[in-house]
Design a protein around this motif. Structure first.
Motif, PDB file in Angstrom:
ATOM      1  N   MET A  17       0.835  -1.207   0.000  1.00 51.62           N
ATOM      2  CA  MET A  17       0.000   0.000   0.000  1.00 51.62           C
ATOM      3  C   MET A  17       0.867   1.254   0.000  1.00 51.62           C
ATOM      4  O   MET A  17       0.591   2.222  -0.725  1.00 51.62           O
ATOM      5  N   ASN A  18       1.925   1.246   0.801  1.00 50.20           N
ATOM      6  CA  ASN A  18       2.838   2.388   0.827  1.00 50.20           C
ATOM      7  C   ASN A  18       3.572   2.537  -0.505  1.00 50.20           C
ATOM      8  O   ASN A  18       3.784   3.656  -0.996  1.00 50.20           O
ATOM      9  N   ASP A  19       3.963   1.394  -1.090  1.00 51.62           N
ATOM     10  CA  ASP A  19       4.620   1.438  -2.402  1.00 51.62           C
ATOM     11  C   ASP A  19       3.719   2.104  -3.430  1.00 51.62           C
ATOM     12  O   ASP A  19       4.160   2.981  -4.194  1.00 51.62           O
ATOM     13  N   ARG A  34      13.537  11.756  -1.236  1.00 46.11           N
ATOM     14  CA  ARG A  34      13.115  10.844  -0.172  1.00 46.11           C
ATOM     15  C   ARG A  34      12.382  11.600   0.926  1.00 46.11           C
ATOM     16  O   ARG A  34      11.345  11.145   1.428  1.00 46.11           O
ATOM     17  N   THR A  35      12.894  12.773   1.295  1.00 40.31           N
ATOM     18  CA  THR A  35      12.262  13.551   2.360  1.00 40.31           C
ATOM     19  C   THR A  35      10.856  13.983   1.966  1.00 40.31           C
ATOM     20  O   THR A  35       9.912  13.895   2.767  1.00 40.31           O
ATOM     21  N   ARG A  36      10.694  14.432   0.720  1.00 34.32           N
ATOM     22  CA  ARG A  36       9.386  14.872   0.261  1.00 34.32           C
ATOM     23  C   ARG A  36       8.392  13.718   0.200  1.00 34.32           C
ATOM     24  O   ARG A  36       7.229  13.862   0.592  1.00 34.32           O
ATOM     25  N   ILE A  37       8.857  12.562  -0.254  1.00 36.90           N
ATOM     26  CA  ILE A  37       7.976  11.393  -0.281  1.00 36.90           C
ATOM     27  C   ILE A  37       7.552  11.016   1.135  1.00 36.90           C
ATOM     28  O   ILE A  37       6.389  10.679   1.391  1.00 36.90           O
ATOM     29  N   LEU A  43       5.467   8.701   6.076  1.00 36.78           N
ATOM     30  CA  LEU A  43       6.430   7.679   6.480  1.00 36.78           C
ATOM     31  C   LEU A  43       7.680   8.327   7.068  1.00 36.78           C
ATOM     32  O   LEU A  43       8.062   9.435   6.693  1.00 36.78           O
ATOM     33  N   SER A  44       8.346   7.605   7.945  1.00 37.94           N
ATOM     34  CA  SER A  44       9.605   8.089   8.509  1.00 37.94           C
ATOM     35  C   SER A  44      10.683   8.046   7.438  1.00 37.94           C
ATOM     36  O   SER A  44      10.553   7.361   6.415  1.00 37.94           O
ATOM     37  N   SER A  49      13.253   5.487   2.882  1.00 39.71           N
ATOM     38  CA  SER A  49      14.472   5.006   2.217  1.00 39.71           C
ATOM     39  C   SER A  49      14.341   3.539   1.829  1.00 39.71           C
ATOM     40  O   SER A  49      14.729   3.135   0.726  1.00 39.71           O
ATOM     41  N   GLN A  50      13.793   2.738   2.744  1.00 35.64           N
ATOM     42  CA  GLN A  50      13.597   1.321   2.436  1.00 35.64           C
ATOM     43  C   GLN A  50      12.612   1.155   1.269  1.00 35.64           C
ATOM     44  O   GLN A  50      12.810   0.314   0.385  1.00 35.64           O
ATOM     45  N   LEU A  51      11.560   1.961   1.268  1.00 38.14           N
ATOM     46  CA  LEU A  51      10.565   1.904   0.196  1.00 38.14           C
ATOM     47  C   LEU A  51      11.205   2.200  -1.154  1.00 38.14           C
ATOM     48  O   LEU A  51      11.009   1.461  -2.133  1.00 38.14           O
TER      49      LEU A  51
END
Length: 403
Positions: A17-19, A34-37, A43-44, A49-51
């Motif tokens: 779902m997050n993906d 990454r920060t904007r996403i 998400l943290s 980053s993992q995503l």
């Protein structure tokens, strides 16, 4: 059994779902850091980053450039990988087949037009379809097997109960009983079929004047007069796929048309279809009737009439608006839509002037008061809708990381 893969709430499903949320954001906003996403999804930073690492490994996103012009170190930007999947669309008329291929971001990467003149097709329909598709695929620098899915838009509709094309007797070669099976055998990807006006509505709902609207009618006037009905955000197709075939609607102002399927016409088509515009112009004493197909002639006459304040051209536009509103009054009285979108060359050529005239007439003829707008998707709206429809299903399949 609880805890198995695919059960709602499991880590695998939540990750998927997050993906999908991140991929949709990248499609909507373009390259993001990454920060904007993380901020947009909640998400943290470690989870974001993992995503992104997971999506990059799956070939769904690419690292592309860095942020510039901001304090501090530049941040890596990410975008959806355009080559993750491709989809195709076809817009079929008696005169030609337009084909296009789009990458998964929606960018058209190849297109092709195959002329199909004549009452009898020079080639079998299956050959026409594959030739048109191959022309677009070649223009995109791809192979046929690279296309994930194709949506074909035609006049009329394929009856879901019989597989036969209905409401489009003017489309030669498309009425053989085994046609859908033959096309499925010839094409290596899943094939979907949709009414051309419905696809114009898909384009307006996703890209144009109907964005954000759950209930609207799209009135189309070009080669034929038709409508698309979107109720609760979904296309209403009817039992045989014939919902929206309003050209067959009996209306006052013309004699009843009987045996409409044989005539491939009906009252509303005879009153306000594109072929009625040049005829009306002659009745009003306008001699400069453009040559060529009547749809093009009608659009040229309407465009000219929209620039005139008086005289026969103005009377032409006012009469045309009344005729359009006559049929629309029946539609809006039954459906009570929030919005009516005017599309197709014989309507969009009149622009705001024609829209205002139809709106004023409709308010006199119907109790419901929907807002009328001119469609925003002017360049090949049927083809654009076919691509959008194919891309929607393609993304659902390719972006699903739960499998």
């Amino acid at each position: 059994m609880a805890g198995t893969a695919g059960t709602p709430g499991t880590p695998r499903v939540l990750r998927a779902m997050n993906d999908r949320a991140a991929l949709d954001l990248l499609l909507e906003h373009g390259p993001l850091s990454r920060t904007r996403i993380g901020k947009l999804t909640g998400l943290s930073k470690p989870t974001a980053s993992q995503l992104l690492a997971r999506l990059e490994a799956a070939g769904l996103v690419l690292a592309t450039g860095t942020t510039e012009g901001r304090p501090g170190p530049n941040a890596q930007l990410y975008e959806v990988n355009p080559a993750a999947a491709y989809a195709a669309g076809l817009d079929v008329t008696p005169e030609r087949i337009l084909a296009a291929v789009a990458d998964v971001t929606g960018r058209t990467v190849g297109s092709y037009e195959l002329p199909t003149p004549g009452r009898r097709p020079a080639q079998p329909v299956v050959r026409q379809v594959t030739d048109a598709l191959d022309g677009a695929v070649k223009a995109a620098g791809l192979a046929r097997d690279d296309v994930h899915r194709i949506v074909i838009g035609t006049p009329g509709a394929f009856d879901p109960n019989t597989g036969r094309l209905r409401y489009a007797s003017h489309l030669p070669g498309w009425h053989t009983p085994a046609l859908l099976d033959e096309l499925a055998a010839a094409l290596p990807m899943p094939v979907e079929y949709e009414n051309d006006v419905n696809l114009a509505a898909v384009a307006e709902q996703r890209l144009g004047a109907a964005r954000g609207h759950e209930d609207f009618v799209l009135l189309w006037n070009e080669g034929g007069l038709g409508a698309a009905l979107v109720l609760g955000g979904r296309l209403h197709r009817g039992w045989t796929g014939g919902a929206g075939e309003v050209g067959f609607l009996p209306v006052p102002g013309v004699p009843l048309v009987r045996q409409v399927t044989r005539a491939n016409s009906g009252g509303y088509q005879e009153l306000a279809g594109s072929q009625a515009v040049p005829r009306l112009a002659r009745e009003l004493g306008i001699d400069a009737i453009p040559s060529g197909p009547y749809a093009g002639a009608a659009a040229a006459l309407v465009e000219r009439a929209a620039t005139e304040d008086t005289g026969p051209y103005r009377l032409l536009l006012e009469t045309y608006a009344t005729r359009l509103a006559t049929g629309l009054a029946s539609l809006v009285s039954v459906l009570d839509p929030e919005l009516v979108v005017l599309s197709g060359a014989s309507l969009t050529a009149g622009g705001e002037v024609l829209r205002a005239l139809v709106q004023a007439e409709l308010e006199e003829l119907a109790a419901a008061r929907p807002r009328l707008v001119v469609g925003d998707v002017r360049e090949h709206p049927v083809l654009r809708g076919a691509l959008e429809s194919a891309l929607a299903t393609t993304r659902d399949e390719v972006f699903d990381t739960s499998r």
